[in-house]
Enzyme design. Structure first.
Site, PDB file in Angstrom:
ATOM      1  N   ASP A 216       0.865  -1.193   0.000  1.00  0.00           N
ATOM      2  CA  ASP A 216       0.000   0.000   0.000  1.00  0.00           C
ATOM      3  C   ASP A 216       0.898   1.238   0.000  1.00  0.00           C
ATOM      4  O   ASP A 216       2.032   1.166  -0.471  1.00  0.00           O
ATOM      5  CB  ASP A 216      -0.960  -0.061   1.197  1.00  0.00           C
ATOM      6  CG  ASP A 216      -2.265   0.686   0.931  1.00  0.00           C
ATOM      7  OD1 ASP A 216      -2.191   1.850   0.476  1.00  0.00           O
ATOM      8  OD2 ASP A 216      -3.347   0.134   1.166  1.00  0.00           O
ATOM      9  N   HIS A 239       2.168   1.899  -3.268  1.00  0.00           N
ATOM     10  CA  HIS A 239       1.232   2.867  -3.842  1.00  0.00           C
ATOM     11  C   HIS A 239       1.768   4.291  -3.732  1.00  0.00           C
ATOM     12  O   HIS A 239       1.010   5.246  -3.779  1.00  0.00           O
ATOM     13  CB  HIS A 239      -0.140   2.746  -3.165  1.00  0.00           C
ATOM     14  CG  HIS A 239      -0.813   1.417  -3.380  1.00  0.00           C
ATOM     15  ND1 HIS A 239      -2.073   1.129  -2.905  1.00  0.00           N
ATOM     16  CD2 HIS A 239      -0.400   0.301  -4.036  1.00  0.00           C
ATOM     17  CE1 HIS A 239      -2.399  -0.114  -3.249  1.00  0.00           C
ATOM     18  NE2 HIS A 239      -1.402  -0.642  -3.933  1.00  0.00           N
TER      19      HIS A 239
END
Ligand SMILES: *[C@@H]1O[C@H](CO)[C@@H](O)[C@H](O)[C@H]1NC(C)=O
Ligand SMILES: *[C@@H]1O[C@H](CO)[C@@H](O)[C@H](O)[C@H]1NC(C)=O
Ligand SMILES: *[C@@H]1O[C@H](CO)[C@@H](O)[C@H](O)[C@H]1NC(C)=O
Ligand SMILES: *[C@@H]1O[C@H](CO)[C@@H](O)[C@H](O)[C@H]1NC(C)=O
Ligand SMILES: *[C@@H]1O[C@H](CO)[C@@H](O)[C@H](O)[C@H]1NC(C)=O
Ligand SMILES: *[C@@H]1O[C@H](CO)[C@@H](O)[C@H](O)[C@H]1NC(C)=O
Ligand SMILES: *[C@@H]1O[C@H](CO)[C@@H](O)[C@H](O)[C@H]1NC(C)=O
Ligand SMILES: *[C@@H]1O[C@H](CO)[C@@H](O)[C@H](O)[C@H]1NC(C)=O
Length: 393
Positions: A216, A239
């Protein structure tokens, strides 16, 4: 003054220095019964050592000794303590690898410990794979974050090595004046919600020299943050570096003075992202991204004011956070996507004072072309900006 008098004075200073209690005690978890064999639950020993440390008024050290692996359950190291506590993590700490019953959201928490310093050469291993499977199958709503530091003004975290957390790896919240340096966070690129560092409700935070690769956000800046400096980050896979998400469920959020510099982002779905939900309020302002190298990033520069990961939101609502005074400068590298620069701002509250300077983002595919898109944006482009952003002056 004779030589003899000088040495007598020196001696008396040394003695009173020691008698004054400045020589600090060290409390090893092993002395409080921890086995460190990687199998025995050492939670009680950690708690007992913490209670001893926390009630020592002479700047004590909490020691997790090297060459051992300690199995540690859910634990809250609660303050306030009698003096500033130093935590030395030299050995490894493991979470038991299974799922915990109930909605457990944190594994190791330090709360209300001003002046905390944690220095680590050991590994904090969340052994989170059972949770990742559970979440990927929509069977677990909650999963524990590995390390949470709350209400810890004037604290310093250095050298931490966090791996395989069930959820976020490091959360810093409700703290003023926090330095995080030289950390290394690793989890598989497909492990869900395993953000590297998440900072919220805090002021004057510095995060530097971190290596972060997870499933993430490498770094996420949440609500209530003022003056956060992020520099020297190596991020990927993951991310990217995110501000937000902000304003979910019509909430108000305030984020200000966030400065990200001298970092590298590779093999990531996003690079530099600001994400807000429709229907929120408040602001994200005075933000800068400077000196960023990108390699194989899908969405290198992104403002998404229609953030809606489950795709079930009412779009174009009448309220939104205001995004303003955002500067992007000296950013170059490659993208695996088509839209290298995507400034997608709200219709109700447009983005203002957005500036781009010296940007050169090219396709990772030889001969590929990339574009910039912008909606509801007011701002300027200075120097070379590739691809050209049509809406900027
Ligand atoms: C940290 O500092 C802030 C601002 O001075 C203060 O409001 C807060 O109570 C302090 N937190 C703790 C745990 O002492
Ligand atoms: C960071 O951690 C990863 C995974 O444990 C390791 O492969 C890598 O060498 C570490 N990097 C540094 C600089 O310590
Ligand atoms: C990119 O990250 C994914 C995991 O997200 C990994 O499987 C893949 O090997 C990485 N690719 C490169 C080129 O590093
Ligand atoms: C966001 O942070 C601000 C400032 O700390 C606070 O007033 C507000 O309640 C927070 N919003 C939410 C939804 O927590
Ligand atoms: C933006 O933040 C910087 C430092 O973080 C500060 O010096 C400057 O005054 C701020 N600018 C505005 C317009 O608030
Ligand atoms: C902007 O966001 C809207 C709503 O999610 C979406 O439909 C649109 O495609 C986005 N624009 C770009 C260029 O990504
Ligand atoms: C928002 O409304 C505008 C004007 O009606 C429209 O052009 C745009 O496509 C809408 N955007 C979204 C994301 O629905
Ligand atoms: C994005 O920009 C390109 C190039 O200007 C344009 O052709 C395309 O229609 C835009 N896409 C959206 C979703 O706005």
């Amino acid at each position: 003054m004779s030589k003899g008098l000088i040495s007598v004075l020196t001696l008396s200073v040394l003695v009173s220095w020691t008698i004054g209690g400045v020589t600090a005690a060290t409390y090893s978890v092993v002395d409080h019964g921890a086995k460190g064999d990687g199998k025995t639950d050492d939670t009680q020993a950690f708690t007992d050592a913490w209670n001893a440390v926390c009630s020592d008024a002479a700047a004590p050290t909490f020691l997790v000794p090297s060459g051992m692996a300690f199995l540690l359950g859910q634990v809250v190291f609660q303050g306030p303590c009698k003096s500033n506590v130093h935590v030395e993590i030299s050995g490894n700490i493991l979470r038991p690898s299974g799922l915990w019953s109930g909605g457990v959201v944190s594994w190791i928490v330090f709360n209300n410990v001003n002046g905390l310093s944690i220095a680590s050469t050991g590994v904090i291993d969340g052994q989170g794979s059972a949770y990742w499977t559970c979440r990927n199958n929509y069977q677990c709503n909650d999963a524990p974050s590995a390390l949470t530091v709350l209400n810890a003004n004037g604290s310093r975290l250095s050298g931490l090595k966090l791996i395989n957390s069930p959820s976020k790896h490091l959360i810093v919240g409700r703290s003023v004046g926090v330095t995080i340096d030289g950390i290394n966070v690793t989890a598989p690129g497909d492990s869900p919600n395993t953000d590297g560092v998440f900072i919220q409700q805090s002021q004057h935070v510095s995060l530097s020299n971190a290596i972060i690769g997870t499933g993430d956000d490498c770094v996420a800046i949440g609500n209530g943050t003022l003056d956060v400096t992020v520099t020297g980050i190596t991020c990927g896979p993951g991310h990217g570096i995110s501000i937000g998400s902000l304003g979910s469920e019509n909430s108000e959020a305030q984020v200000e003075q966030i400065h990200v510099s001298n970092s590298r982002i590779f093999n990531a779905t996003n690079g530099l992202r600001i994400k807000t939900w429709q229907g929120g309020s408040g602001y994200a302002k005075n933000i800068s991204f400077e000196g960023i190298n990108l390699a194989a990033v899908d969405n290198p520069i992104l403002i998404d004011q229609y953030y809606c990961p489950r795709g079930d939101c009412a779009l174009n609502q009448s309220s939104s956070l205001q995004v303003s005074n955002v500067r992007y400068s000296d950013i170059s590298g490659t993208t695996t996507g088509k839209i290298a620069i995507n400034l997608n701002c709200s219709q109700s509250v447009i983005c203002t004072d957005i500036s781009l300077q010296n940007i050169n983002i090219q396709s990772a595919d030889a001969g590929g072309t990339v574009v910039a898109n912008c909606t509801n944006v007011q701002g300027t482009a200075v120097g070379i900006v590739k691809p050209t952003v049509p809406c900027l002056n």
